[in-house]
Each structure stands twice: as C-alpha cells, then as structure tokens.
Design a protein around this motif. Structure first.
Motif, PDB file in Angstrom:
ATOM      1  N   TRP A 239       1.177  -1.145  -0.040  1.00 28.29           N
ATOM      2  CA  TRP A 239      -0.003   0.024   0.002  1.00 28.29           C
ATOM      3  C   TRP A 239       0.547   1.238   0.062  1.00 28.29           C
ATOM      4  CZ3 TRP A 239      -4.981   1.712   0.339  1.00 28.29           C
ATOM      5  CH2 TRP A 239      -5.605   3.353   0.733  1.00 28.29           C
ATOM      6  N   SER A 240       1.984   1.408   0.671  1.00 29.56           N
ATOM      7  CA  SER A 240       2.999   2.255   0.714  1.00 29.56           C
ATOM      8  C   SER A 240       3.693   2.173  -0.106  1.00 29.56           C
ATOM      9  CB  SER A 240       2.787   2.964   2.953  1.00 29.56           C
ATOM     10  OG  SER A 240       3.975   2.387   2.655  1.00 29.56           O
ATOM     11  N   ASP A 245      -3.693  -0.859  -4.548  1.00 33.75           N
ATOM     12  CA  ASP A 245      -3.672  -1.096  -3.715  1.00 33.75           C
ATOM     13  C   ASP A 245      -4.400  -2.214  -4.251  1.00 33.75           C
ATOM     14  OD1 ASP A 245      -3.383   1.659  -3.209  1.00 33.75           O
ATOM     15  OD2 ASP A 245      -5.821   2.230  -4.020  1.00 33.75           O
ATOM     16  N   ALA A 248      -2.409  -5.087  -2.078  1.00 32.44           N
ATOM     17  CA  ALA A 248      -2.475  -4.688  -0.719  1.00 32.44           C
ATOM     18  C   ALA A 248      -4.145  -5.162  -0.388  1.00 32.44           C
ATOM     19  CB  ALA A 248      -2.895  -3.068  -0.080  1.00 32.44           C
TER      20      ALA A 248
ATOM     21  N   ARG B  92      -0.514  10.591  -1.355  1.00 38.05           N
ATOM     22  CA  ARG B  92      -2.044   9.477  -1.119  1.00 38.05           C
ATOM     23  C   ARG B  92      -2.623  11.363  -1.461  1.00 38.05           C
ATOM     24  NH1 ARG B  92      -3.698   4.661  -2.077  1.00 38.05           N
ATOM     25  NH2 ARG B  92      -2.121   3.320  -1.811  1.00 38.05           N
TER      26      ARG B  92
ATOM     27  N   VAL C 117      -7.899  -0.822   4.561  1.00 37.79           N
ATOM     28  CA  VAL C 117      -7.049  -0.775   3.306  1.00 37.79           C
ATOM     29  C   VAL C 117      -8.800  -0.598   2.392  1.00 37.79           C
ATOM     30  CG1 VAL C 117      -6.167  -1.831   1.365  1.00 37.79           C
ATOM     31  CG2 VAL C 117      -5.020  -1.897   3.493  1.00 37.79           C
ATOM     32  N   LEU C 211      -3.204   4.567   7.968  1.00 33.80           N
ATOM     33  CA  LEU C 211      -3.711   4.685   6.737  1.00 33.80           C
ATOM     34  C   LEU C 211      -5.440   5.181   6.686  1.00 33.80           C
ATOM     35  CD1 LEU C 211      -2.807   1.318   7.272  1.00 33.80           C
ATOM     36  CD2 LEU C 211      -3.743   0.703   5.636  1.00 33.80           C
TER      37      LEU C 211
END
Lengths: 273, 414, 267
Positions: A239-240, A245, A248, B92, C117, C211
């Motif tokens: 993800w990071s 995505d 993940a 993001r 997520v 997140l």
C-alpha cells in the motif's frame, strides 16, 4: 413490546462498517490494478510471485504460536505468584499491568531502542563483560523470537487477569482437601488447579491467538517490513511503498481468510456452550 | 460462551463496590471538558486568508523553513500552514483530494519519481506567470516538470553522496577497491538502503552507471560488473540493510553501528543538529568505478492541486519559493541544492562539499514507461545477490527475463 | 527461604516492567546526543526540557494532540450511544443477546488491515479520507470501541434485576423514564469504565491512524515518524504526552481490572 429497534443503530453500524469494507476489499483484490478489469487474479499473481509474501504468511502462522505460548506460561506464572500473599500488592499489580497500559506505539519504540545492536540491552551486556547482541537482525530466528517476546510482554497482563480471575474463583477447600490427602505442591497444581483453570486457559488462548494473527505494529516498528514480515505489514508495504491497492487488498483478504478459519474453534465453542 | 470467559466475574456489582467511583466520574468529567476545549481551540479551521502546503520536510527542517516562509507571510498578509509529510503520504493526500473533487491543499511537493502518475491531479501552470523563474532554472529540470504543459517546478534538487565516519576511517574511499578494503576491515559496518522501495534503486543505479551500464536493462556488461562487486561486498554488509531506509540507516550510523552508507544531503543537516557532523560524520563523492562515477537525480517539485482552494495565492507562493533570495536561503540554511543556475551548489557550506563535488555526475533515472517495473527488478536482484547469496549472473538474468516477459505480455495485450 | 524467593521474584518482575517507562522518561529529559551515546546511559547526565519544544517545532504537535483528543472524545460518545441501548436489550432478551454477541465478536476479531485498506479507498470517494477533523478516523475507531463497550455494559445491565424496572413501570413510569431513572444510574460505574477504556482504545490506536490520515496525523503516527527518523529524545517527549492519560486511566481502572470486569477486553 417491540424493543428490538434498540439494537438497530448498532447492527446497522457494524453491518455498514464490516460488510462494505469487506466487499470493497474483495472487489479491490480481484481487480487488475493496471487495466481495471474485474474479476482478475492479477493482484493475487503479484503477491504469489513475491517471496516476501510467502515469508509473511509463514511468519504470520508461526508467530501467534510462540507469542501465545510465552504469554500463557508468563501469565499463569504471574497468576500463581499473585495468588500468594504478597507485600505491597496493589503497587506490584500496577507494575505488572503497566506494559499493557502503555500505549502500544510508546512501548514498541522504546523496545526498539533497547534491542538495537547499540541499545540499552547491549549496553547492559557489555557492562557485565559480555558481547553486544543484535536481536533484531532481519530474517533471523532471534528477531522472530524478539517480536514474539515483545508482543507477549505487552499482552501478558491480559492473560494474567483472565487466569487470576479464574484462580481466585477456585474454592480453597479443594486445595486443602488435596493437601490433607498428602499430595505434593506440584501434583496439586497438575491434577487439581490446572484442570479447573482449563476453561479460562482455552478462552485466553483463543482470544489472544486471534489477536496475534493480525499483529501489525510490533513487527513494523521493531524490524521494519522486510525484517520479520507478517501479512498485515506486507499489505501495508504494498500500500505505502508501491501504492498497489490491489496487492494490499489481496494480502489482507488472505489474512482475513486465515483469521476466519482460525476462529472456527471459537465459534464452535459458542455453539456447544 | 466467549463473553463469560472474557468477563470471568460476570457481576456488575463488583464495580459498584468501587468506592472511588465518584472521584473518577468527576475527573472524567473534567477530562471531557478539557477535551472539548481543545477541540474547539484546535478545530478553529485555517482562516480563509491562509494557504495550506504539504512539503516533504524533515523534523529538523521545519523550523528553518517556517522562518524563511515568514517573509512571504509578512509581504502578502497570508498565513502559510505547513504540513510536513513524506512524499508517499503527500501523493496519497493529493490523489484522495483529486478523487473527492474537493481539496484543502494549495500547494504540494512531490518527488521526481512520482511526477508522471500525479500529473492529472495538478493544474497546468501559466508559463507567463513564471517567465523569470523558468529562465533561471536548469532547462533539464524544467523539462522533467513538463507533462502536457508545465505542471511542476523544481523546489529543490538533490542527489546522494557517500556519508562516512571520519573519526574511524580518516579518509573516504576513492575507488571500489578502497570500499572493499574498508568493508574487510570493518565487517558488518557497511550499509545499504536495502528495503524493497525506490530508495534501494537509488543505491543500485550509481554502481551500475559507474560500471558503464545504462540502468534500463539488467543484463548489460555494466550491470554484471556492478553486481559482481555487490557480491564481493555482500559478506561485509550489515544484514539490517535488508530493512534500512533513509532515516533508519542514518540512525544506525548515528549510533556508531555503520562506518559508511549512501544518503541524501538531509542527513548532514540532521547530524549537524545532533553535533555529530562535521567532526565525526562527513560527506564525500561516491567512489569511482571502472567507468567513473554517477549518482541519481532526486528532489522535490512543487505543484498546485487541481482542487486548490486559493490558486492565485498559491501561484504567488511558488514565485516566492523559486526566487533567487529564497533559494539562496534554502541553500544556506537548509543545505538544499537549487535548480537555479545562478546559485552555487551547497551554498558554500563545507558540510556539503562531497555533494557539491557530485553535481556534475548527476543523472536522471531511465526515462521509460516501464521504469517502475525495471526499478523493482533492480531491487529484487540486489536483495537476491546480497542477502540470499544468489549469483549475480542468475539474479540479473532472471530479472531481465521477468522484464522481457512483462513487455511481451503487454505487447500481446496492446 | 521459599517465601522470600517468591517476594523477591515479584519485585524483580515489577522492576523489569518499569524499565521501558523509565527509559522513555529519561530520553525525553536528556539531549538527543545523550540518547545516542555508547555505551548508553541509564540515568540522565544532562537534564533538559528542550525535547518538548523541539517536538512541537518538528511536527504539528498541537494539531496532533487536538486531533487525538477530539477523535477519542467523539469515539467515546458515539460508541456509548450505539452500545447502551443494544446492551440493555441484549441483557433483557437472551435470544437477541446471543445473536448480537456474534456480530460484535466478529467486529472484534476481524483483522484491522483488511478493513483499513478498503475503508481508505471508500473514504477517498466520500471525501472522508485524511479529513482535517478526523471524521473518517472517528468512524473507524467507533468500530473498534463498540465491542468493549457492548460487552461491559451488557454484563452491567444483566446485574440490574428486571423486577426493579417492572416495579417502576407498574408505578406508571414510561419505559424511557425507567431506563434513565432506574437502570442507567445502577450501571453508571460500568459506563465510566467503558468510557475510559474506549477513550484509551482510540488514543492508542495506530493502524487506522496510519492508513486513514496522511497529512492530519494523530499522536501515535507522529511518534512513529519521529522515532523512525532517528529522534529518540523528541519521540520520547511525544511518548510522555501520550503516557499521561494512559497511566492515569490505568490507575483509575486498576480496581476494576482487579475485579476482572475488564479482563478480555484485549485491545
């Protein structure tokens, strides 16, 4: 009386926040992150081709076993200790509960500076004339044990509380009767105390085992993603670090499946109970 | 039932025996009141005449940066709220605001690597507004920021040099042979940023280039020479390199666990602020390989998000940030390099001499659509050779084979 | 002597448990350079308060604190509002209770990352991702808080005899008045305990915070970044800030923990 509406807000809330994300996770996991086609196994192919994912899966299955075993032994030991008469009992008990009361991130960051090769632990060892140690070296068994030990240290108070509660509930006469019969302390523990503690031990193991399956902060803070990967940190890495995505989500779907399978015994207990 | 075990004493009156409860309740009440007060105070959203900017500033840089931007605040009457974050987080946040169709960020800083994927999320700048600035910049850096029109302007440019422990080594290594000699003398004290991320590629490419490789393919002679060198170094590399990133490797060095590693200029300001440089840690040019030396171009570009609430004010801020006096202060007070041709590298700070010396050796990453995939294969190959003991030949061949396979799959699909 | 050995052991364990706390406080009060010293120091050689101001200069600490407190307080309110009526119902109707149990336990056992997520992706679409007031994080923390509050409160309502409520209703009180005047006051202690626990759950929470918020951070991720960037002193200063409410709540909850009421809340 139609009182059921009292539960509606809670049920709706949980449904929205469990069902929607889970649905979205499945959609993401089965969507090709490049072309956007659905359904596609591309994200699962990505993680299956990645050695790190398989390491994460293996560690994720092994880590809870060690962590829970450590917690159980330590928690039981502490419970037996506190069943004795102790001076300054309240103070001691607060000290025992302390690791659990510290915010997790605080506990982990300080543990990292204790365990790093030139940290406090190595300093203490050198002071005693021994060699410094590196207990967080990536991929080593030592770092695996370190992560399990640190997690166990932090959560032992919980197991301790569950077991102490069950221990003080055992009527004193049972132990006395055994003593009158001339049973040794060890035999009394093995044949009398332990069987009576069994339900509490099983409950503690199930609860903590399921918690340990989704362990995230401890391996992330102590070893970084690649050092001792678990599925949660692997998903976070996709993800990071790579902004993927789909991968993940695929990794977290795998973790969710593992958790659901592991909770079957727990649910079965609920049905039979 | 589970909850029976969760609550072994399923007896609520246990708690009512808790005599100190009244005191607790009162404290709780005060806590809640205090909390509400903090929300009310903290929740005062930025006034309309303030700009919100997200910059990849380090904890040690924020104070100096604020001071420099204070000049802009004084002249314009605007308040600038600086949100310090790392590049992936800014990316993001930017993507989220673009998707949501509304935004709070007026200006963002992005790393060179992520300009192309972020292009759609930022506005095209009117070149007429920036004629003076663009004229003063290295044309190469402006070209990098032009994607269907000028979208990104170089806030700062940056590249890596060798950071070494002067108190232990005395002189830095000048050649690969010197590096190997030092590694043998200090086993386990050579570090790489070997985590699986773009930073590892920035440690690998300089060696590939220094051996004559292109960096765009894994199986040329330069790549093989560089990876044979990695394989020779492998026994002496700190195994924690497998997880090191910029900050963690810098910290390991601060603790004396390493004698050298590659890093960006920020680490020298970090060490200076901790009194560890220049007496102990210094920067030197990267060592010479068979085909000279090289380092990867990095740095931060500023852009105005498509949903920026105060676009005109943001334009004014960009002009301020790129102006000569501001860029001079960045160089002097933060040790940043400027993309302006009229500002010397490193602002003459001796701390950064090693970086300034590398200024002629800076190269952009391979400009190819599949660069992210190539970058991943460099990372994997390095880790297999250095941490898993795979032979360079095998690791590179397999990496290239994966790339070729992906390319032909794309070809077939396209 | 055996007994002496047991007492010594108990004190030794307590002592070891105090070491991390002591080191956090020590690092927070000594200059950065001392935290990097080799061999490490166990007692401060040089005392300073500069790490606290340093941390406030290095990261948006005041905003982080405000966001942490705001999200935690909001989470307490929403969690109790959702859990109170459901817990009462579950205590009064066993058949409803066991079903609710299942849903709540599922929420407690599902892996955080598997929710975080997709939730981030959903929040991006809703404009709640990285919200400056932490609204998205609040919604996620409520999900974490509900199981604790529900289980504690259900146990508490079970202890309120149904006859008391029936008697009040016979005297002409409405069901609502009965709840507010009779049942609620009797479970107030558990309500307090649940509120404090939920506050801590949100205050300490790291994964969702990492997140779901990227530029508006709460304290745990701020601490993580300061520590990861190699600032032991500054990160310890933030840690001390985070510790204060946690330790105060632990001391307040200690009697309840002893009674076993909160055991198994496994945060």
């Amino acid at each position: 009386m139609r009182a059921w509406f009292l539960a509606v807000p809670l049920v709706v809330y949980l449904a929205v926040f469990l069902v929607f994300p889970v649905g979205e996770a499945v959609r993401l996991a089965f969507t090709d992150s490049v072309s956007g086609t659905f359904p596609s196994l591309e994200s699962f192919r990505t993680i299956a081709d990645d050695g790190l994912f398989w390491r994460a899966l293996r560690v994720n299955l092994a880590l809870p076993l060690l962590a829970v075993a450590l917690e159980l032994v330590a928690g039981l030991g502490l419970a037996l200790l506190f069943a004795e008469r102790l001076p300054a009992r309240r103070l001691l008990r607060a000290a025992v509960l302390l690791p659990f009361a510290l915010p997790e991130i605080v506990f982990l960051t300080i543990l990292r500076s204790i365990l790093t090769p030139r940290g406090y632990l190595s300093g203490a060892l050198v002071g005693l004339g021994a060699q410094p140690v590196d207990l967080l070296a990536p991929g080593t068994f030592a770092s695996f044990v370190s992560v399990a030990l640190v997690d166990a240290w932090r959560t032992t108070p919980l197991v301790f509380l569950i077991l102490l509660g069950a221990l003080v509930a055992i009527p004193g006469e049972i132990g006395q009767a055994a003593r009158v019969d001339g049973a040794s302390a060890w035999r009394r523990f093995w044949h009398v105390t332990l069987p009576l503690l069994r339900p509490a031990i099983v409950a503690a193991v199930l609860l903590r085992g399921l918690d340990a399956l989704r362990i995230f902060a401890a391996p992330l803070v102590l070893t970084g993603v690649e050092g001792m990967p678990v599925l949660s940190t692997y998903a976070f890495h996709q993800w990071s670090d790579y902004g993927d995505d789909g991968a993940a989500a695929a990794a977290s779907v795998v973790l969710a499946v593992v958790c659901v399978l592991a909770s079957v015994p727990l649910l079965r207990r609920r049905i039979t109970a | 039932m589970l909850s029976n075990y969760a609550f072994p004493h399923d007896d609520p009156f246990v708690l009512t025996r808790w005599h100190s409860f009244r005191r607790v309740a009162r404290m709780w009440g005060w806590g809640a009141a205090l909390g509400l007060a903090v929300i009310v105070l903290g929740g005062c959203t930025p006034r309309p005449d303030s700009l919100t900017v997200a910059m990849a500033l380090l904890p040690g840089e924020l104070a100096s940066y604020r001071e420099i931007v204070a000049d802009f605040e004084r002249d314009s009457g605007l308040r600038v709220v600086i949100v310090p974050q790392q590049y992936p987080d800014i990316r993001r946040a930017l993507a989220a605001e673009a998707a949501a169709g509304k935004g709070t960020l007026d200006l963002v800083e992005l790393d060179v690597y992520s300009l192309a994927p972020a292009a759609k999320q930022v506005s095209i700048l009117d070149t007429a507004n920036f004629a003076g600035e663009v004229g003063a910049l290295e044309p190469e850096t402006v070209r990098a920021g032009t994607i269907d029109g000028l979208r990104f302007l170089p806030h700062r440019v940056s590249w890596q040099a060798l950071v070494y422990d002067h108190s232990v080594l005395g002189a830095p290594p000048a050649t690969w042979a010197d590096v190997l000699a030092i590694a043998r003398a200090h086993p386990g004290k050579i570090g790489f940023k070997g985590a699986l991320y773009e930073g590892l590629t920035c440690d690998v490419l300089p060696f590939v280039w220094s051996a004559g490789g292109t960096g765009a393919v894994l199986d040329d002679a330069g790549a093989h020479a560089a990876f044979r060198f990695f394989a020779e170094l492998a026994p002496y590399v700190d195994p924690r390199s497998a997880v090191f990133k910029e900050a963690t490797i810098a910290e390991a060095m601060a603790r004396g666990e390493l004698v050298m590693h590659l890093n960006w200029p920020f680490v020298m300001s970090l060490y200076a602020s901790e009194d560890l440089a220049p007496e102990r840690f210094r920067a030197a040019p990267l060592p010479n390989g068979p085909a000279g030396r090289a380092t990867v171009l990095g740095g931060g570009y500023v852009a105005i998000p498509t949903n920026a609430p105060h676009r005109d004010d943001a334009v004014a801020l960009v002009r301020f940030l790129l102006s000569k006096p501001t860029q001079e202060r960045f160089a002097r007070e933060l040790g940043w390099f400027s993309a302006r041709r009229d500002i010397p590298f490193g602002g003459g700070a001796p701390l950064l001499d090693g970086y300034a010396e590398m200024s002629r050796e800076v190269r952009p990453r391979p400009e190819r659509a599949d660069y992210p995939e190539i970058s991943r294969q460099w990372q994997r190959a390095f880790r297999r050779v250095v941490f898993d003991g795979v032979s360079p030949q095998q690791a590179l061949d397999e990496g290239q084979a994966t790339l070729d396979q992906a390319a032909s799959a794309r070809g077939a699909a396209g | 002597m055996k007994r002496r050995g047991i007492v010594l052991l108990a004190f030794a364990i307590a002592g070891v448990n105090l070491v991390p706390l002591w080191l956090v406080v020590k690092q927070a009060l000594t200059p950065e350079r001392e935290s990097f010293a080799w061999p490490p120091t166990w007692v401060p050689h040089e005392l300073t308060l500069s790490n606290f101001s340093g941390a406030a200069e290095a990261v948006p600490l005041a905003q982080g604190l405000g966001l942490s407190v705001g999200v935690a307080v909001a989470t307490v309110i929403s969690t109790l509002a959702l859990s109170l009526p459901a817990a009462w119902l579950a205590a009064r109707r066993e058949e409803v209770g066991s079903r609710l149990d299942g849903v709540v336990v599922a929420a407690r056992l599902f892996p955080t990352i598997a929710i975080a997520v997709p939730l981030a992706v959903i929040f991006v679409g809703l404009g709640l991702y990285n919200d400056s007031s932490g609204a998205g994080l609040w919604l996620a923390h409520t999900l974490l808080g509900v199981p604790f509050a529900f289980l504690i409160l259900r146990a508490a309502f079970r202890g309120v005899p149904a006859e008391l409520e029936d008697a009040a209703q016979l005297d002409g009180a409405s069901p609502w008045m009965t709840f507010v005047r009779v049942s609620l006051p009797l479970v107030r202690p558990s309500l307090g305990a649940a509120a404090m626990l939920v506050f801590l759950v949100s205050w300490d929470e790291f994964a969702y915070a990492l997140l779901l918020q990227v530029t508006h951070r709460t304290l745990p991720p701020l601490l993580f970044y300061l520590s990861a960037f190699g600032y032991p002193g500054l990160s310890s200063a933030v840690a001390v800030l985070m510790l204060v409410p946690a330790v105060v709540i632990l001391l307040l909850l200690e009697p309840a923990l002893r009674s076993g009421v909160l055991a198994g809340s496994g945060r």
